[in-house]
Design a protein around this motif. Structure first.
Motif, mmCIF file in Angstrom:
data_model
loop_
_atom_site.group_PDB
_atom_site.id
_atom_site.type_symbol
_atom_site.label_atom_id
_atom_site.label_comp_id
_atom_site.label_asym_id
_atom_site.label_seq_id
_atom_site.Cartn_x
_atom_site.Cartn_y
_atom_site.Cartn_z
ATOM 1 N N ILE A 1 0.820 -1.204 0.000
ATOM 2 C CA ILE A 1 0.000 0.000 0.000
ATOM 3 C C ILE A 1 0.857 1.258 0.000
ATOM 4 O O ILE A 1 0.623 2.182 -0.762
ATOM 5 C CB ILE A 1 -0.965 0.006 1.213
ATOM 6 N N SER B 1 -1.084 6.296 -0.429
ATOM 7 C CA SER B 1 -2.160 5.449 0.079
ATOM 8 C C SER B 1 -3.474 5.691 -0.642
ATOM 9 O O SER B 1 -4.381 4.871 -0.615
ATOM 10 C CB SER B 1 -2.346 5.664 1.584
ATOM 11 N N ARG C 1 -6.066 -1.768 -0.363
ATOM 12 C CA ARG C 1 -6.396 -0.337 -0.400
ATOM 13 C C ARG C 1 -7.902 -0.118 -0.444
ATOM 14 O O ARG C 1 -8.434 0.757 0.220
ATOM 15 C CB ARG C 1 -5.796 0.310 -1.653
#
Length: 558
Positions: free
Chosen positions: A99, A456, A554
């Motif tokens: 991530i 992110s 995610r």
């Protein structure tokens, strides 16, 4: 009103996004299979180390260095957890991240904080930028007609004077992406004054950027198999030779049981360097005193055994003989036990419920995440998935929980350098041998792309994405499932199930599989299916690519 007066200003990128964008600029768009990649000016790494003034620091690091095809990340994770629980200040460098790029740099078991990351990142970036700019600038000065202008510029850039005197005009570029990350790791661990550095090789061994370490305390080679053959070679012997490139003169090394062809090469390379190469035994599960390894799957006992051998040798060779396991057979030291049972690693044999669905009906949509991407690891992944879902069923029976129907779905993608005709049969057959059959397979492109590091946040979906590779995988799947069901393999084109909804969303649906134009659309389909079939538990195996696993994390953890 003037043109553009009403336009709102574009939001300024955060300092972290700026760093990630800078890092992305180092990614070469050259194919990994480009033969010129092999060893590509490896010695230039030592120039970068000089520029960053890290020569002495790296020579003093107490390093555990681990290469391998499968299990090297898990082995490093176990080793870090063991030594941290022994009271040492640990630094762990692994790849890839799922991530956030900061996952690659762990201090005392935690991803490096954003503030520290930015400070070290920009220090390395600016230092290397300045050093790699000067030789190019000097070339311009040498060819400059105006002596007066040269004097003015040298006043601004005095560093160039020394370079000119030495007549140095070599073009030293900024390091490529993974080389920069390795250099950044060395800077972080130096500045943070860690007691032990655990380095996972990125690719191969001999020419990997981590291999600038000349005096590790101990080296390890995890399970070897066929992967990255376009770079490392087409035989296990050739692959083993590249991995054994991390062996250093007189430094002890451990491996796990290997195929004969690979083991012969490892032993030969070890002999040439006076390396004492030993085979670490599989961890005996009874030594865990009824507890479970922190990383799930039977194969982890092999990785745990290797980690124990590496840590015991590291402790012995660094003078910490008060905690040692090499000479014991009856029990594990408490610190080892805690380290092995509390180790964590995302994306390897990990089960994650969908938070959106879980809020309404816990457990009705579960993702089983494993970044397997080689034929051997697909087989291991299939065993783990089969045991995990049958174990859940037994637990439900034992606790008298609601027993509903369950359906198994595969969510898959792999890189185009890999062969789905080698990967998918191993998965299908292993699962079938355990009584597990997929009702549908979903094929999607990754959101993560090889030329861009993501923060992110997720980028917008590309509406023009090329799905030719996913359609190729779908064709392989339909043929394999047809054979499993007793039909002959098709030679012609697939028959697609057309409807207005699939046309609108761009989904290509066949009898046993679907190709989605994006991962978010596939996740939406899974969520809708779970909501419309509340009596059914959806068990989704996500595999084939660590990038895909990261993209799913995610989405479902948001």
């Amino acid at each position: 009103m003037a043109e553009g007066e009403n336009e709102s200003p574009r939001p300024r990128a955060s300092p972290y996004d700026e760093a990630v964008d800078a890092l992305s600029s180092l990614i070469t768009k050259r194919s990994r299979a480009d033969k010129s990649n092999k060893g590509d000016r490896f010695d230039i790494m030592y120039d970068y180390i000089k520029m960053l003034d890290l020569e002495e620091s790296i020579s003093k690091m107490k390093v555990i260095h681990v290469a391998g095809t499968k299990g090297k990340g898990s082995t490093c994770t176990f080793a870090e957890s063991i030594l941290r629980n022994c009271g040492f200040h640990t630094g762990l460098f692994t790849s890839p991240h799922l991530i956030d790029v900061r996952e690659r740099f762990r201090l005392d078991g935690m991803d490096i904080g954003q503030e520290k990351f930015l400070a070290y990142f920009w220090w390395c970036w600016n230092t290397l930028k300045a050093c790699t700019f000067i030789p190019l600038f000097c070339c311009l000065l040498v060819n400059m007609d105006s002596a007066k202008m040269r004097q003015v510029l040298l006043k601004e850039w005095p560093e160039c004077g020394t370079v000119l005197e030495e007549k140095t005009s070599d073009d030293i570029p900024m390091p490529a992406y993974f080389r920069f990350l390795a250099l950044l790791a060395f800077k972080i661990f130096t500045a943070e004054q860690v007691d032990v550095v655990i380095l996972e090789v990125g690719l191969g061994g001999k020419f990997d950027p981590t291999n600038v370490v000349q005096t590790p305390i101990v080296c390890g080679i995890s399970s070897l198999g066929y992967d990255h053959m376009e770079i490392l070679g087409n035989t296990l012997g050739e692959i083993a030779g590249e991995k054994a490139g991390i062996f250093k003169q007189g430094v002890p090394a451990f491996t796990v049981p290997q195929p004969d062809e690979a083991m012969c090469v490892l032993e030969e390379k070890a002999s040439q360097l006076d390396v004492k190469l030993q085979v670490a035994p599989l961890l005996d599960a009874t030594l865990l005193n009824g507890l479970h390894l922190g990383l799930d799957g039977e194969h982890q006992y092999l990785n745990a055994g290797l980690a124990i051998a590496l840590c015991s040798t590291w402790l012995q060779r660094t003078g910490h003989n008060e905690i040692n396991y090499l000479d014991q057979t009856n029990s594990l030291p408490e610190q080892f036990l805690k380290g092995l049972t509390t180790a964590t690693l995302q994306g390897r044999a990990q089960i994650v419920p969908d938070r959106l669905i879980g809020a309404e009906s816990p457990g009705d949509l579960l993702y089983y995440l494993d970044g397997a991407h080689s034929p051997e690891s697909m087989e291991v992944c299939g065993k783990w998935f089969s045991h995990a879902i049958t174990g859940e069923s037994r637990q439900q029976n034992a606790s008298n929980q609601r027993q509903g129907n369950s359906t198994q779905i595969l969510l898959f993608n792999c890189m185009s350098v890999r062969d789905p005709q080698l990967l998918l049969p191993r998965l299908i057959n292993t699962c079938a041998n355990h009584g597990v059959h997929f009702q549908k397979a979903l094929f999607v492109p990754n959101i993560s792309v090889y030329y861009k590091v993501l923060s992110s946040a997720l980028p917008p979906t590309d509406s023009q994405v090329d799905l030719s590779w996913q359609l190729t995988i779908q064709n392989v799947w339909e043929n394999l499932i047809g054979i499993e069901k007793g039909r002959d393999a098709r030679d012609g084109d697939l028959v697609y199930e057309e409807n207005d909804k699939s046309k609108e969303s761009g989904v290509r649906s066949c009898e046993n599989s679907m190709v989605f134009p994006s991962l978010p659309i596939a996740i939406k389909w899974l969520r809708n299916s779970a909501q419309q079939n509340k009596a059914v538990r959806f068990q989704v195996l996500v595999t084939g690519s660590l990038h895909l696993v990261g993209d799913v994390l995610r989405l479902v953890k948001k």
